[in-house]
Write an enzyme that holds these catalytic residues in place. Sequence first.
Site, PDB file in Angstrom:
ATOM      1  N   VAL A 117      42.385  18.503  62.067  1.00  0.00           N
ATOM      2  CA  VAL A 117      41.526  19.300  61.185  1.00  0.00           C
ATOM      3  C   VAL A 117      40.221  18.596  60.822  1.00  0.00           C
ATOM      4  O   VAL A 117      39.313  19.224  60.261  1.00  0.00           O
ATOM      5  CB  VAL A 117      42.255  19.715  59.884  1.00  0.00           C
ATOM      6  CG1 VAL A 117      43.408  20.649  60.187  1.00  0.00           C
ATOM      7  CG2 VAL A 117      42.712  18.500  59.087  1.00  0.00           C
TER       8      VAL A 117
ATOM      9  N   LYS B 128      41.335  15.809  46.343  1.00  0.00           N
ATOM     10  CA  LYS B 128      42.130  16.888  45.760  1.00  0.00           C
ATOM     11  C   LYS B 128      41.408  17.554  44.583  1.00  0.00           C
ATOM     12  O   LYS B 128      41.595  18.741  44.312  1.00  0.00           O
ATOM     13  CB  LYS B 128      43.504  16.357  45.330  1.00  0.00           C
ATOM     14  CG  LYS B 128      44.377  15.929  46.507  1.00  0.00           C
ATOM     15  CD  LYS B 128      44.547  17.059  47.525  1.00  0.00           C
ATOM     16  CE  LYS B 128      45.478  16.699  48.656  1.00  0.00           C
ATOM     17  NZ  LYS B 128      45.661  17.813  49.616  1.00  0.00           N
TER      18      LYS B 128
ATOM     19  N   THR C 297      58.558  14.202  50.467  1.00  0.00           N
ATOM     20  CA  THR C 297      57.911  14.382  51.770  1.00  0.00           C
ATOM     21  C   THR C 297      57.601  13.013  52.358  1.00  0.00           C
ATOM     22  O   THR C 297      57.820  11.978  51.718  1.00  0.00           O
ATOM     23  CB  THR C 297      56.597  15.171  51.629  1.00  0.00           C
ATOM     24  OG1 THR C 297      55.652  14.387  50.878  1.00  0.00           O
ATOM     25  CG2 THR C 297      56.820  16.507  50.933  1.00  0.00           C
TER      26      THR C 297
ATOM     27  N   TYR D 157      41.828   9.733  47.293  1.00  0.00           N
ATOM     28  CA  TYR D 157      42.766  10.870  47.304  1.00  0.00           C
ATOM     29  C   TYR D 157      42.484  11.829  46.150  1.00  0.00           C
ATOM     30  O   TYR D 157      42.438  13.051  46.336  1.00  0.00           O
ATOM     31  CB  TYR D 157      44.201  10.345  47.236  1.00  0.00           C
ATOM     32  CG  TYR D 157      45.241  11.423  47.380  1.00  0.00           C
ATOM     33  CD1 TYR D 157      45.413  12.091  48.589  1.00  0.00           C
ATOM     34  CD2 TYR D 157      46.062  11.775  46.317  1.00  0.00           C
ATOM     35  CE1 TYR D 157      46.370  13.077  48.736  1.00  0.00           C
ATOM     36  CE2 TYR D 157      47.026  12.757  46.445  1.00  0.00           C
ATOM     37  CZ  TYR D 157      47.179  13.410  47.659  1.00  0.00           C
ATOM     38  OH  TYR D 157      48.129  14.396  47.782  1.00  0.00           O
TER      39      TYR D 157
ATOM     40  N   LEU E 246      55.759  19.880  53.237  1.00  0.00           N
ATOM     41  CA  LEU E 246      55.523  21.155  52.568  1.00  0.00           C
ATOM     42  C   LEU E 246      55.135  22.246  53.560  1.00  0.00           C
ATOM     43  O   LEU E 246      55.542  23.404  53.413  1.00  0.00           O
ATOM     44  CB  LEU E 246      54.421  20.990  51.515  1.00  0.00           C
ATOM     45  CG  LEU E 246      54.633  19.894  50.457  1.00  0.00           C
ATOM     46  CD1 LEU E 246      53.464  19.879  49.480  1.00  0.00           C
ATOM     47  CD2 LEU E 246      55.948  20.091  49.715  1.00  0.00           C
TER      48      LEU E 246
ATOM     49  N   PHE F  65      56.808  15.205  45.372  1.00  0.00           N
ATOM     50  CA  PHE F  65      57.727  15.947  46.231  1.00  0.00           C
ATOM     51  C   PHE F  65      58.313  15.017  47.285  1.00  0.00           C
ATOM     52  O   PHE F  65      57.689  14.024  47.685  1.00  0.00           O
ATOM     53  CB  PHE F  65      57.003  17.112  46.910  1.00  0.00           C
ATOM     54  CG  PHE F  65      57.042  18.383  46.104  1.00  0.00           C
ATOM     55  CD1 PHE F  65      57.824  19.455  46.505  1.00  0.00           C
ATOM     56  CD2 PHE F  65      56.319  18.495  44.930  1.00  0.00           C
ATOM     57  CE1 PHE F  65      57.880  20.619  45.759  1.00  0.00           C
ATOM     58  CE2 PHE F  65      56.362  19.654  44.166  1.00  0.00           C
ATOM     59  CZ  PHE F  65      57.153  20.726  44.590  1.00  0.00           C
TER      60      PHE F  65
ATOM     61  N   SER G 168      46.663  18.622  44.355  1.00  0.00           N
ATOM     62  CA  SER G 168      47.678  17.657  43.928  1.00  0.00           C
ATOM     63  C   SER G 168      47.470  17.389  42.445  1.00  0.00           C
ATOM     64  O   SER G 168      46.356  17.556  41.920  1.00  0.00           O
ATOM     65  CB  SER G 168      47.529  16.347  44.708  1.00  0.00           C
ATOM     66  OG  SER G 168      48.271  15.307  44.096  1.00  0.00           O
TER      67      SER G 168
ATOM     68  N   SER H 100      55.606  19.345  59.282  1.00  0.00           N
ATOM     69  CA  SER H 100      56.430  18.479  58.441  1.00  0.00           C
ATOM     70  C   SER H 100      56.198  18.784  56.965  1.00  0.00           C
ATOM     71  O   SER H 100      55.245  19.482  56.595  1.00  0.00           O
ATOM     72  CB  SER H 100      56.115  17.001  58.711  1.00  0.00           C
ATOM     73  OG  SER H 100      54.768  16.709  58.369  1.00  0.00           O
TER      74      SER H 100
END
Length: 264
Positions: A61, A173, A204, A169, A17, A202, A156, A15
């Site tokens: 992952v 990143k 998404t 987050y 990117l 983006f 990001s 899904s």
Amino acid sequence: MRIEGRTFVISGGASGLGRATCLTIAKAGGYVAVLDFDESLGTEVVSELGHEKARFFKVDVSRTESIASATASIQVWTKDTGKEIGGIVAAAGIGKPAKIINSKGEPLDLGEFDHIMAVNVRGTVDLCRQLLPQLTSVTRPIANKGERGVVILVSSIAAFDGQPGQVAYSASKGAITSLTLPLTRDLAPHGIRVVTIAPGVFATGMTGNMGHRAIETLQKVMMWPKRAGRPEEFASLVLEVLGNEMMNGTVIRLDGGIRMPSKI
């Protein structure tokens, strides 16, 4: 590097990117190993590309054994096709807003923090370290120049312009951004380049849940274009990174010039 006839491993490939990257690389002549936790979406990508050019591998992952299973299966597939691995695009990532202390005076849940770090940081490093033995042992370096492949990480703009509620987050990143150079230096002797892309806003699934007010605020601080990025624009940059040998050891902001405000 030459994309045609090489296999590229894309985590988060079902899904957003990652999906756009799978489609773009396949169109350029590459083979794609689609890694994702969502089996339904992953199967859709493979159906669109064709079973000859793409394979789906269900992966969490955050779990080493899950990556190990996919890595072993990818090695079997590339031996069967004769299309050696050419690169890794570590696009799997999650984010959940939470302040370090909320309006009720409750501190951040460390379980949520650990989960984000496990997927975004540990998952990225673990995926790379398990696949790199295949990439470093490529028998046909590109055009006799010694280039074996490329590792593309996904950070990001939150690594630089973290907003309220992005402690976990942004930390994850920021870690991806910081490991770009040492990873580059580790892999340079093997003929492997490393580049990190730091996308802005983006269109998404991760940004799809933003409210109308938040979107309006962001549009006011966007430079040009005044819109969210399209996944295919991210994939286009991936293609350029793969093909441009001088891109190495750097973090590229792909954000239309936006600098995130302190509040939305």
